[in-house]
Design a protein around this motif. Structure first.
Motif, short mmCIF file in Angstrom:
data_model
loop_
_atom_site.label_atom_id
_atom_site.label_comp_id
_atom_site.label_asym_id
_atom_site.label_seq_id
_atom_site.Cartn_x
_atom_site.Cartn_y
_atom_site.Cartn_z
N GLU A 296 0.92 -1.36 -0.22
CA GLU A 296 -0.04 -0.01 0.16
C GLU A 296 1.05 1.27 0.15
OE1 GLU A 296 -3.50 1.95 2.61
OE2 GLU A 296 -2.73 0.06 3.13
N ILE A 297 1.75 1.41 0.73
CA ILE A 297 3.16 2.47 0.95
C ILE A 297 3.39 2.77 -0.53
CG2 ILE A 297 5.08 3.40 1.96
CD1 ILE A 297 4.24 1.91 4.53
N SER A 298 4.10 1.77 -1.13
CA SER A 298 4.64 1.66 -2.48
C SER A 298 3.58 2.23 -3.63
CB SER A 298 5.19 0.32 -2.86
OG SER A 298 6.36 -0.17 -1.90
N ARG A 299 2.56 1.75 -3.60
CA ARG A 299 1.35 2.15 -4.41
C ARG A 299 0.95 3.59 -4.18
NH1 ARG A 299 -1.47 -1.46 -7.19
NH2 ARG A 299 -0.85 -3.61 -7.26
N LEU A 300 1.10 4.07 -3.14
CA LEU A 300 0.79 5.46 -2.90
C LEU A 300 2.00 6.38 -3.49
CD1 LEU A 300 -0.99 7.52 -1.31
CD2 LEU A 300 0.43 7.23 0.80
N ALA A 301 3.16 5.90 -3.22
CA ALA A 301 4.37 6.56 -3.57
C ALA A 301 4.38 6.57 -5.24
CB ALA A 301 5.52 5.92 -2.96
N ILE A 302 4.04 5.45 -5.74
CA ILE A 302 3.99 5.39 -7.18
C ILE A 302 3.18 6.34 -7.78
CG2 ILE A 302 3.81 3.97 -9.19
CD1 ILE A 302 5.20 1.45 -7.63
N GLY A 303 1.88 6.13 -7.12
CA GLY A 303 0.81 7.45 -7.80
C GLY A 303 1.09 8.72 -7.81
N GLN A 304 1.81 9.05 -6.78
CA GLN A 304 2.36 10.32 -6.57
C GLN A 304 3.52 10.73 -7.61
OE1 GLN A 304 3.35 10.63 -2.21
NE2 GLN A 304 1.29 10.97 -1.72
N ILE A 305 4.35 9.71 -7.68
CA ILE A 305 5.58 9.91 -8.61
C ILE A 305 5.13 9.98 -10.02
CG2 ILE A 305 7.65 8.90 -9.44
CD1 ILE A 305 8.11 8.06 -6.43
N ARG A 306 4.09 9.30 -10.19
CA ARG A 306 3.45 9.41 -11.82
C ARG A 306 3.10 10.64 -12.19
NH1 ARG A 306 3.06 4.67 -14.66
NH2 ARG A 306 3.14 2.73 -13.64
N ALA A 307 2.61 11.43 -11.18
CA ALA A 307 1.92 12.92 -11.43
C ALA A 307 3.30 13.79 -11.96
CB ALA A 307 1.54 13.41 -10.28
N TYR A 308 4.46 13.60 -12.08
CA TYR A 308 5.75 14.15 -12.67
C TYR A 308 5.95 13.76 -14.12
CZ TYR A 308 6.25 15.88 -7.75
OH TYR A 308 5.86 16.27 -6.66
N PRO A 309 5.75 14.52 -15.12
CA PRO A 309 5.91 14.00 -16.55
C PRO A 309 7.17 13.72 -16.79
CG PRO A 309 5.69 16.75 -16.30
CD PRO A 309 5.42 16.21 -14.82
N THR A 310 8.41 13.98 -16.35
CA THR A 310 9.62 13.42 -16.43
C THR A 310 10.02 12.03 -15.86
OG1 THR A 310 10.54 14.29 -14.58
CG2 THR A 310 10.49 15.90 -16.46
N VAL A 311 9.04 11.29 -15.62
CA VAL A 311 9.22 10.11 -15.00
C VAL A 311 8.76 8.90 -15.88
CG1 VAL A 311 8.58 8.47 -13.11
CG2 VAL A 311 9.28 10.79 -12.66
N SER A 312 9.56 8.01 -16.29
CA SER A 312 9.09 6.52 -16.84
C SER A 312 9.30 5.72 -15.99
CB SER A 312 10.27 6.44 -17.89
OG SER A 312 9.99 7.45 -18.98
N ILE A 313 8.61 4.61 -15.79
CA ILE A 313 8.70 3.35 -15.10
C ILE A 313 8.41 2.11 -16.00
CG2 ILE A 313 7.43 2.12 -13.32
CD1 ILE A 313 6.27 4.63 -12.17
N VAL A 314 9.43 1.23 -15.84
CA VAL A 314 9.77 0.18 -16.56
C VAL A 314 9.48 -1.29 -15.74
CG1 VAL A 314 11.15 -1.24 -17.90
CG2 VAL A 314 11.20 1.31 -18.33
#
Length: 329
Positions: A77-95
Motif C-alpha cells: 500500500e505504501i509503495s502504491r501510494l508513492a508510485i501514484g504520486q511519482i507518476r504525477a510528474y511528467p519526466t518519470v518513466s517506469i519500466v
C-alpha cells in the motif's frame, strides 16, 4: 498481495519508456529507497527511468511498522501510494522488468562533446536496454535463513527479523531468538522488552560468560538443544521441536538472516563493498555515491542497518546527490 506496478489513472501524465533516450538518471528498484530517490529527481525536473522487477524484500510482511505517518500500512500500500504520486510528474518513466546487466560506456562510445562523459547502459532480461548519465542502485537484498522445516512459511509473520518493526505485535507472547551468527546475542538482549525470551544457541553460538550474566539479568532462558522444526498451522507458531525430542512453546521467533545482493549489477560496475554483520553491502560516501563515479546506491543494499525509514532517507540523499552531481560534474 500484488507485486505489479499499478496502472496510472487517465488524469496522470506518464512518460513512456524510451530505449533510444539518454535519461538523466536510471533508478533500479522501486522500493522505499528507490521511490524516495525518484521523488527528489522528479521534483528537480530530471528525466528519470525507474526499473523494477516487482519483488521487494518486504513482500512477506503484512504491515510496515515504525514508518513515520504510515505505521501499520502494508508495504504494498505504501509503495502504491508513492508510485501514484511519482507518476504525477511528467519526466518519470517506469519500466517493469528485471535488470540483468549494467555497464559504463567508454567515452568514445558515448561521445565526447561534454566534459561529463558518464554514460551507463542497463540491460533487462527481455532484451530491452536503457541509458542514463547517472545510476542509482536501490536493488535491496535477499534474505537467507537456516534450513529448518517450517521457518520460511512463517517468515515476516511469526518468524521475524526486526523487533522495532514487529515486536509490538507479538508482545507478551512466548518469544524465541534463533542464533544465526555472533550478533544474535545482541538481538536476544533486546527481545525481553517485548516478552519472555528464550535464546536458542543452536549449539554453535554459546554466549561468553559476561554476556551470559547479562542475559541472566534480563531473564533470558538459554537453550543449547537446537531447533529442528517449527510446529503449528503456518503462519501461526505454537512451539518449536528440539533435537533432543522436547517441544517448547514459542509463539514468535526472531532470526537474523544472512543477506546477499539481489543481482550482480554493483559487482559488474566495479563498486567497492564493505562487510556487514549479516553480509556484504555497497560502500557509499555521504551523498550515497559508490566508488564508481556517477553510480549511487541506497537502501538495504548500501548499509548494514536495515529499516524502512533509513532506506527512505538514504534514497533522498541518493536522489539529491545524483542531481547535484549532474550540475557540478
Amino acid at each position: 498481495m500484488s507485486d505489479a506496478i499499478p496502472t496510472p489513472s487517465a488524469t496522470q501524465p506518464v512518460s513512456m519508456p524510451d530505449s533510444e533516450k539518454l535519461y538523466d538518471v536510471i533508478i533500479i528498484g522501486a522500493g522505499f529507497s528507490g521511490l524516495s530517490a525518484a521523488m527528489q529527481l522528479a521534483r528537480a525536473r530530471k528525466q528519470i527511468c525507474i526499473i523494477d522487477a516487482g519483488l521487494p524484500r518486504n513482500r512477506f510482511a503484512a504491515a510496515s511498522h515504525g514508518f513515520f505517518g504510515l505505521d501499520g500500512k502494508s508495504p504494498d500500500e505504501i509503495s502504491r501510494l508513492a508510485i501514484g504520486q511519482i507518476r504525477a510528474y511528467p519526466t518519470v518513466s517506469i519500466v517493469h522488468g528485471m535488470a540483468k546487466a549494467a555497464n559504463r560506456l567508454e567515452p568514445d562510445a558515448a561521445g565526447t562533446g561534454n566534459e561529463d562523459n558518464n554514460r551507463f547502459k542497463v540491460s533487462l532480461d527481455d532484451g530491452r536496454r536503457f541509458q542514463a548519465r547517472r545510476l542509482i542502485l536501490a536493488t535491496g537484498v535477499v534474505d537467507t535463513l537456516p534450513d529448518i522445516p517450517g521457518l520460511m512459511p512463517r517468515w515476516g509473520k511469526t518468524v521475524l527479523h526486526c523487533p522495532y518493526c514487529h515486536g509490538y505485535e507479538v508482545r507478551d507472547r512466548a518469544l524465541g531468538v534463533l542464533a544465526t551468527g555472533p550478533m544474535s546475542n545482541h538481538q536476544a538482549m533486546m527481545i525481553p522488552d517485548w516478552g519472555p525470551t528464550t535464546f536458542f544457541t543452536q549449539g554453535k553460538y554459546e554466549p561468553e560468560p559476561e554476556i551470559r550474566a547479562q542475559m541472566d539479568a534480563r531473564g533470558i532462558t538459554i537453550e543449547q538443544s537446537p531447533i529442528v522444526e517449527l510446529i503449528g498451522a503456518a503462519p501461526d507458531l505454537e512451539a518449536v521441536k528440539l533435537a533432543d525430542g522436547r517441544s517448547m512453546p514459542i509463539q514468535a521467533l526472531f532470526a537474523g538472516p544472512t543477506v546477499s545482493m539481489t543481482n550482480p549489477l554493483a559487482e559488474m560496475l566495479g563498486c567497492a563493498f564493505e562487510e556487514g554483520f549479516a553480509g556484504p553491502f555497497i560502500k557509499v560516501d555521504a551523498s550515497q555515491e559508490t566508488s564508481i563515479p556517477g553510480v549511487f546506491a541506497a537502501g538495504d543494499a548500501a548499509t548494514a542497518r536495515h529499516n524502512a525509514t533509513l532506506a527512505s532517507a538514504a534514497g533522498v540523499l541518493a536522489g539529491v546527490g545524483a542531481h547535484q552531481s549532474l550540475i557540478f560534474s
